[in-house]
Enzyme design. Structure first.
Site, mmCIF file in Angstrom:
data_model
loop_
_atom_site.group_PDB
_atom_site.id
_atom_site.type_symbol
_atom_site.label_atom_id
_atom_site.label_comp_id
_atom_site.label_asym_id
_atom_site.label_seq_id
_atom_site.Cartn_x
_atom_site.Cartn_y
_atom_site.Cartn_z
ATOM 1 N N HIS A 96 40.094 40.918 45.600
ATOM 2 C CA HIS A 96 39.367 42.036 46.369
ATOM 3 C C HIS A 96 38.570 42.697 45.130
ATOM 4 O O HIS A 96 38.584 42.324 44.175
ATOM 5 C CB HIS A 96 39.960 42.987 46.986
ATOM 6 N N HIS A 98 38.434 45.712 43.759
ATOM 7 C CA HIS A 98 38.778 46.944 43.153
ATOM 8 C C HIS A 98 38.662 46.837 41.842
ATOM 9 O O HIS A 98 38.989 45.665 41.011
ATOM 10 C CB HIS A 98 40.166 47.239 43.359
ATOM 11 N N ASP A 100 40.374 46.775 38.696
ATOM 12 C CA ASP A 100 41.290 46.119 37.973
ATOM 13 C C ASP A 100 41.447 44.650 38.575
ATOM 14 O O ASP A 100 42.125 44.149 37.954
ATOM 15 C CB ASP A 100 42.727 46.828 37.961
ATOM 16 N N HIS A 101 40.374 44.202 39.266
ATOM 17 C CA HIS A 101 40.291 42.942 39.466
ATOM 18 C C HIS A 101 38.922 42.148 39.432
ATOM 19 O O HIS A 101 38.804 40.876 39.585
ATOM 20 C CB HIS A 101 40.986 42.541 41.044
ATOM 21 N N HIS A 167 45.402 46.214 52.301
ATOM 22 C CA HIS A 167 45.028 46.951 51.047
ATOM 23 C C HIS A 167 43.529 47.238 50.900
ATOM 24 O O HIS A 167 43.043 48.262 50.844
ATOM 25 C CB HIS A 167 45.404 46.050 49.866
ATOM 26 N N ASP A 189 46.669 42.174 45.510
ATOM 27 C CA ASP A 189 47.311 43.473 45.848
ATOM 28 C C ASP A 189 47.942 43.809 47.286
ATOM 29 O O ASP A 189 48.329 44.858 47.744
ATOM 30 C CB ASP A 189 46.287 44.835 45.375
ATOM 31 N N HIS A 234 51.501 43.400 40.382
ATOM 32 C CA HIS A 234 51.676 44.568 39.372
ATOM 33 C C HIS A 234 52.988 44.919 39.152
ATOM 34 O O HIS A 234 53.206 46.107 39.452
ATOM 35 C CB HIS A 234 50.695 45.580 39.911
#
Ligand SMILES: [Zn+2]
Length: 252
Positions: A96, A98, A100-101, A167, A189, A234
Site C-alpha cells: 500500500h 503509506h 513506511d512502504h 488497512h 500491514d 511490523h
C-alpha cells in the site's frame, strides 16, 4: 527449475503506540518495530515488494515516530548486499502507499510500478485521518511507469498478489510459492504481528475495521491451503530470528 531467491531487506525501525499496533489495546505503551522490504530474484523478473521509509521525510513530517535508519539500511545499500543496484529492479509493487512502504521507490528508475488502481486514487485524495499515512508521495514521480491492477494477480509464475483491503482501500499481500521449502506469504500491514493473526486484533490505523478482520481471516486461510508461512509486517521479535540480506530463502 529452482525456487526463487527471497531476500529480506532491513529498513530500520519506527515507534508507535501499542494501541496503533492493536486497536484499543494497551494505550500509552510505545512500541519499536521493524520496517522491511522483500526482494524476489525470479528467472522472469527482479521484483521488490515495499521499499521502507525515507528517513528525511519521517524526521520532517512524523518525527514523533522516532525513526532509526543507518546508511546501511537504505534501499540502495540493502540491494547492494544482495548483489544488485536500484537500476536492476524490474518491478516494484507496494503493499500500500503509506510512507513506511514507499520511501525507496524513487531510486528504482528502471522499474515498472504495479499499482492497485484504487490505492493510487485514494493516496491522492485520502480521508482526513489517513493524511499522515499517505504523506510521502515521492513514489509518484514524473518518470514513474504505472501498471494498474485490481483483484488477485500473478506477477510472474508463482509470485502472487492477494487483495487484503481494510488497512487501506487497495492493500495487497504477496506470496512466493516454493517447491523445496514452505511458501512465503508476506502480510503487509493486513497483519502487523503474530497476535494480529492469532486473535484477529486489527491495527489502530485502518480505513475499514470489518474488512480488516476479513483480511486477517483470508491470510490465515491462504496460509493453510497454500502451505505457506506467514510473515507479519511490523513485529520485532520474530523479525530478529529471520534471515536478512545477504542471506536468503529459497534458491534450491
Ligand atoms: Zn506499515
Amino acid at each position: 527449475m529452482p525456487d526463487p531467491k527471497v531476500y529480506l531487506l532491513d529498513g530500520g525501525t519506527l515507534v508507535i503506540d501499542e494501541s496503533d499496533v492493536h486497536w484499543h489495546i494497551n494505550a500509552g505503551n510505545p512500541v519499536r518495530f521493524p520496517v522491511y522490504s522483500v526482494l524476489i530474484e525470479h528467472p522472469d523478473a527482479l521484483i521488490l515488494f515495499d521499499t521502507g521509509f525515507d528517513l528525511d521525510h519521517v524526521n520532517k513530517v512524523l518525527p514523533f515516530e522516532l525513526p532509526e535508519q543507518t546508511p546501511e539500511q537504505t534501499i540502495p545499500a540493502q540491494l547492494a548486499k544482495a548483489g544488485f543496484t536500484p537500476e536492476d529492479v524490474d518491478i516494484v509493487v507496494n503493499s500500500h502507499f503509506h510512507f513506511d512502504h514507499v520511501g525507496g521507490n524513487k531510486y528504482l528508475t528502471n522499474a515498472k510500478t504495479l499499482v492497485h488502481k484504487e490505492e493510487l486514487r485514494h493516496a491522492k485524495v485520502p480521508e482526513p485521518f489517513e493524511r499522515l499515512g499517505y504523506s510521502d508521495l515521492s513514489f509518484d514521480h514524473p518518470g514513474v511507469n504505472y501498471t494498474p491492477v485490481a483483484g488477485d494477480f500473478e506477477i510472474v509464475p508463482g509470485v502472487w498478489l492477494f487483495e487484503t483491503p481494510g488497512h487501506t482501500i487497495g492493500h495487497y499481500s504477496l506470496m512466493v510459492e516454493m517447491e523445496q521449502e514452505k511458501s512465503m506469504l508476506f502480510c503487509g500491514d493486513a497483519a502487523y504481528t503474530r497476535t494480529t493473526l492469532e486473535k484477529e486484533w486489527i491495527a489502530g490505523f485502518h480505513l475499514d475495521p470489518t474488512k480488516s478482520v476479513e483480511a486477517i481471516r483470508r491470510l490465515n486461510y491462504l496460509a493453510r491451503t497454500k502451505n505457506a508461512d506467514l510473515y507479519p509486517s511490523h513485529e520485532l521479535e520474530p523479525y530478529l530470528g529471520w534471515k536478512l540480506a545477504p542471506e536468503y530463502y529459497g534458491g534450491n
